[in-house]
Design a protein around this motif. Sequence first.
Motif, mmCIF file in Angstrom:
data_model
loop_
_atom_site.group_PDB
_atom_site.id
_atom_site.type_symbol
_atom_site.label_atom_id
_atom_site.label_comp_id
_atom_site.label_asym_id
_atom_site.label_seq_id
_atom_site.Cartn_x
_atom_site.Cartn_y
_atom_site.Cartn_z
ATOM 1 N N ARG A 221 2.695 4.200 -2.690
ATOM 2 C CA ARG A 221 2.581 4.773 -4.010
ATOM 3 C C ARG A 221 3.763 5.702 -4.221
ATOM 4 O O ARG A 221 4.129 6.458 -3.314
ATOM 5 C CB ARG A 221 1.282 5.585 -3.998
ATOM 6 N N GLU B 283 -6.858 11.657 2.243
ATOM 7 C CA GLU B 283 -6.314 10.703 3.200
ATOM 8 C C GLU B 283 -5.003 10.110 2.728
ATOM 9 O O GLU B 283 -4.113 9.842 3.528
ATOM 10 C CB GLU B 283 -7.329 9.605 3.531
ATOM 11 N N ILE B 284 -4.872 9.960 1.427
ATOM 12 C CA ILE B 284 -3.607 9.423 0.921
ATOM 13 C C ILE B 284 -2.528 10.508 0.937
ATOM 14 O O ILE B 284 -1.393 10.279 1.340
ATOM 15 C CB ILE B 284 -3.801 8.812 -0.482
ATOM 16 N N SER C 18 2.212 11.307 3.102
ATOM 17 C CA SER C 18 3.320 11.437 2.154
ATOM 18 C C SER C 18 4.665 11.594 2.858
ATOM 19 O O SER C 18 4.758 12.081 3.984
ATOM 20 C CB SER C 18 3.078 12.630 1.238
ATOM 21 N N ARG D 201 0.829 1.649 11.216
ATOM 22 C CA ARG D 201 -0.393 1.046 10.672
ATOM 23 C C ARG D 201 -1.117 0.232 11.738
ATOM 24 O O ARG D 201 -2.351 0.211 11.793
ATOM 25 C CB ARG D 201 -0.053 0.174 9.459
ATOM 26 N N GLU E 169 -0.279 4.453 2.621
ATOM 27 C CA GLU E 169 -1.688 4.521 3.011
ATOM 28 C C GLU E 169 -1.865 4.222 4.492
ATOM 29 O O GLU E 169 -1.078 3.516 5.100
ATOM 30 C CB GLU E 169 -2.494 3.513 2.172
ATOM 31 N N PHE E 170 -2.923 4.740 5.030
ATOM 32 C CA PHE E 170 -3.391 4.495 6.404
ATOM 33 C C PHE E 170 -2.572 5.188 7.495
ATOM 34 O O PHE E 170 -2.902 5.079 8.665
ATOM 35 C CB PHE E 170 -3.464 2.985 6.748
ATOM 36 N N TYR F 296 -6.502 0.953 9.025
ATOM 37 C CA TYR F 296 -5.776 -0.200 8.474
ATOM 38 C C TYR F 296 -6.395 -1.516 8.929
ATOM 39 O O TYR F 296 -6.560 -1.753 10.121
ATOM 40 C CB TYR F 296 -4.319 -0.128 8.955
ATOM 41 N N LEU G 207 -4.479 13.127 -5.809
ATOM 42 C CA LEU G 207 -4.588 12.216 -4.665
ATOM 43 C C LEU G 207 -5.728 12.652 -3.755
ATOM 44 O O LEU G 207 -6.062 13.832 -3.658
ATOM 45 C CB LEU G 207 -3.297 12.216 -3.857
ATOM 46 N N TYR H 287 0.818 -1.219 0.000
ATOM 47 C CA TYR H 287 0.000 0.000 0.000
ATOM 48 C C TYR H 287 0.849 1.265 0.000
ATOM 49 O O TYR H 287 0.694 2.148 0.841
ATOM 50 C CB TYR H 287 -0.943 0.023 1.218
ATOM 51 N N CYS I 265 3.580 7.897 -0.904
ATOM 52 C CA CYS I 265 2.441 7.970 0.000
ATOM 53 C C CYS I 265 2.232 6.592 0.593
ATOM 54 O O CYS I 265 2.104 5.593 -0.138
ATOM 55 C CB CYS I 265 1.170 8.405 -0.718
#
Lengths: 387, 387, 149, 149
Positions: B284, B345-346, B350, B379, B302-303, B385, B342, B282, B300
């Motif tokens: 990017r 939340e994403i 970063s 996470r 996630e979560f 998550y 984006l 997860y 980035c």
Amino acid sequence: MNRKVYLDYSATTPMKKEVLEEMMPYFSEKFGNASSIHSFGREAKKALDIARDKIAKAIGADFKEIFFTSGGSEADNWAIKGVAFANRDKGNHIITSKIEHHAVLHVCEYLEKHGFEVTYLDVDEYGVVDLEQLKNSITDKTILISIMFVNNEIGTIQPIKEIAKIAKERGVYFHTDAVQALGNVPIDVNDLGVDLMNFSAHKIYGPKGVGALYIRKGVKIHPHIHGGAQERKKRAGTENIPGIVGFAKAVELAVENLDSHIEHVRKLRDRLIDGVLKNIDYVRLNGHPENRHPGNANFCFEFIEGESLLLSLDMVGIAGSSGSACTSGSLDPSHVLMAIGLSHEIAHGSLRLTVGDFTTEEDIDYTIQQLVKIVDRLRQMSPLYEK
Amino acid sequence: MNRKVYLDYSATTPMKKEVLEEMMPYFSEKFGNASSIHSFGREAKKALDIARDKIAKAIGADFKEIFFTSGGSEADNWAIKGVAFANRDKGNHIITSKIEHHAVLHVCEYLEKHGFEVTYLDVDEYGVVDLEQLKNSITDKTILISIMFVNNEIGTIQPIKEIAKIAKERGVYFHTDAVQALGNVPIDVNDLGVDLMNFSAHKIYGPKGVGALYIRKGVKIHPHIHGGAQERKKRAGTENIPGIVGFAKAVELAVENLDSHIEHVRKLRDRLIDGVLKNIDYVRLNGHPENRHPGNANFCFEFIEGESLLLSLDMVGIAGSSGSACTSGSLDPSHVLMAIGLSHEIAHGSLRLTVGDFTTEEDIDYTIQQLVKIVDRLRQMSPLYEK
Amino acid sequence: MYNEKVMDHFMNPRNVGEIENADGVGQVGNVKCGDIMKMYLKIEDGVIVDVKFKTFGCGSAIATSSIATEMIKGKTVEEAVKLTNKAVVEALEGLPAQKVHCSVLAEQAVKAALYDYAQKNNITIKGLEDFKPVEDVHEHHDEDDEDEE
Amino acid sequence: MYNEKVMDHFMNPRNVGEIENADGVGQVGNVKCGDIMKMYLKIEDGVIVDVKFKTFGCGSAIATSSIATEMIKGKTVEEAVKLTNKAVVEALEGLPAQKVHCSVLAEQAVKAALYDYAQKNNITIKGLEDFKPVEDVHEHHDEDDEDEE
Ligand SMILES: Cc1ncc(COP(=O)(O)O)c(C=O)c1O
Ligand SMILES: Cc1ncc(COP(=O)(O)O)c(C=O)c1O
Ligand code: FES
Ligand code: FES
């Protein structure tokens, strides 16, 4: 010829050893960006905070009232343009004097082209502004008074406290350019009652390219450089940490040693003035006899011209100036000397010698001795001089 | 924990030894004011001329087209405000992009309050501006296009040459912020065809508080700081000679070593990207896959949220950034990440890691190893998550 | 700022002084601008046998006066009148851009002295028929002024 | 930026996790603003016997969640509802000015969980009668913004 005598401390000063030492760690080790949240950034931020605090304390200001700039000129520009545009709704009239530094005068001229009206106060023969004229010039459109603390050419000290009082009574902001004052006269922003005041590090044995603007809390002023959130969003740009740290050290030294510095330079300066007046004819001391920058001597030698005098001095290792360094690109005589009422021909023969912490008695004596010879030599060449 | 890994070279860089060495003589020995006519002044002026010449040569410009400033932000402000106000009679429309540095965006917002209209171009998912939209946005009121060369957050390189061509065809000035480009991509102002371009020394192992604006001969632009005659009367203030000398040295080194620098940082940066993408789910990679700053990686995760990620990295000695350093005072997600599409939340998760000349393979491997642990830990704490 | 040749003529100016009962005396410039050049000629049989100057002015004004006297000494009046400021600058191996006008002053001073000689002797010198020295040779603005605001 | 106590709670947060079949669950914040706090309460006889949290957010959000759980664990519902963000900040020995609002989130999360408990049990808790968590606790501008232009 090997002897070098630097008598141009009002143009710029060598950095003191202690200042450089303070700066050194911030170039390559503690090099972080003060806006970064990691340890490198926090280290930089801490240095920045300490520097700001030192400078604030040195002039009796609050930490939040000190804004760093790239020098005295930028700070002059910011103070005047920033207040002018932010208070445009209240009025469009600005009062300044005829003997300000170009960083003030040229900003005023710029503002005149943008809808502002500017009154340029006269000064008396010593370069002191006329307080009556000041009072009479204030209208309900007046938003700012900008009068320099200590003149950079003739050294005259203005009655800042009285001007501040007048400004306050009339509800007008008061800015003073204190670039030549810092380190040479005691400064306390609250005692003086000024609203804005600016400084430059390289005039007090600190680094070039650093200065500050004091902005009293509550003063309405526009930000100067837009961008990042630095300097409380008023002056963007990654902070010059080594420079600011060096500036703070220079201010600290200047305030700590104020009395001994003044004593040192005044003694040498007086020796210079006495020597010149005693040994050379047809010479005039410009500026106020007492109320002046302790290291400043400004002479006019009749029948000769400033540049050839400077060049001749330079040939024997003596560094002086005719008026301010920034006008040496120009061929017009000093606006300050014109304002104190000198004729063109006399104003052209001006010489500013400014004494500093590293000047010695021998430097002064050597300078007097050389000046006598040079002035005589140039006068012998001058079609205006008749023995 | 003693290990320190600095991966924030796009925020600022440590000064190189060679740069400091070059600067040292100018602090306390060759300390003259470049405007003074005596030997101290001439020595300073000479150093200034040589520095200007080096920088001009490095970017294929003429000596007279280089103007020194106090940094990248000041130069951005000058370029945009200076051209806008000087060409107000020709039009009031400016085109820029949504992903510019704040020193450009906030100036544009300021200008919007002063009668200008600004078009903020969209960018695609990689952060590249839309050239069709650019062409369609130009009107007969357009006076300036300002598009950055290399983005400071996601590293994307813009098609500067094509933009310059479009600008030229339509008779519009083109400014590019090259603060992140200098030293990382080849630059030749004539090959590129830009009219204005700005730089900052502290991003290329030079001193903080120094930058430059390239102004092509003939470009109509207002002076930025009024006062003395420095910088051809366009930017007053006693020149920061040590800073400028250091800047020139840094530029010289950057241009000389461009290829090896690019190779070094790209290799490490790619190792970092590979390691992260291989070992963490997860995640990017933001910015253009190829056309990017050789040292820039922007992820980035996630979560999780950026600040807690940065803090955790800092606790194990790793210095990174979420977006640009200047926005870390703000709590809003990066405008650049929003512009590439984006979700909030994403974008909040970063991390920008930027590699530089002093980065080693071990630094990278250590960082990957720590990142794996930290991301997992955060996470585990995150309500978003679900394993 | 100035090259060695200029500095040499500034520090060791040739032919400084006055000539009593000179055959031609010219003065140009004005105090307001900070430069006055006064040139004295002794002319015998159309040849400049002696020349002296006095200058109130900048380093370049002094150096150009000095070299100008050297350049015309021993020359005929006709040769001397052809002295251009360009030749003076060349003889000095160059002057800074903002100082080139000082050489105009030197050229003018020579011409003024020759004109005075012509007047006194009721002759006309080719090239000096309607001579009028320029009052102020300075450009008080520089190249960049126009795009200032 | 953060003091040691905050960093300790950030790096070693207490009571991280979830409680299955919790008696009260509260979630505040929103992804858009970059913070979500979720609080789980186990309540027996009006006493909070266990509490866990999960937080997506900044360092201060995590630290304030952590200390808030410590502060209410073992307390009665009536005591817990009185937890203020000020008390949280004090317990952490201070937060940077722009991070004080994160402590509001913690206070709100506790209240939201208590409110959920009240709803599930059809009771009213004094001080939570018409509770509505704030959507976005951030001040997106800072103190100086007003005099910017
Ligand atoms: C793209 C870009 N422009 C401008 C700046 C501002 O430069 P400086 O910090 O020298 O003012 C930066 C860095 O902060 C930058 O990355
Ligand atoms: C009175 C005064 N104001 C302003 C300045 C400008 O300061 P800086 O050279 O740091 O821009 C100077 C010196 O040049 C000065 O003497
Ligand atoms: S003659 Fe005027 S400056 Fe030289
Ligand atoms: S909770 Fe939003 S910044 Fe801390």
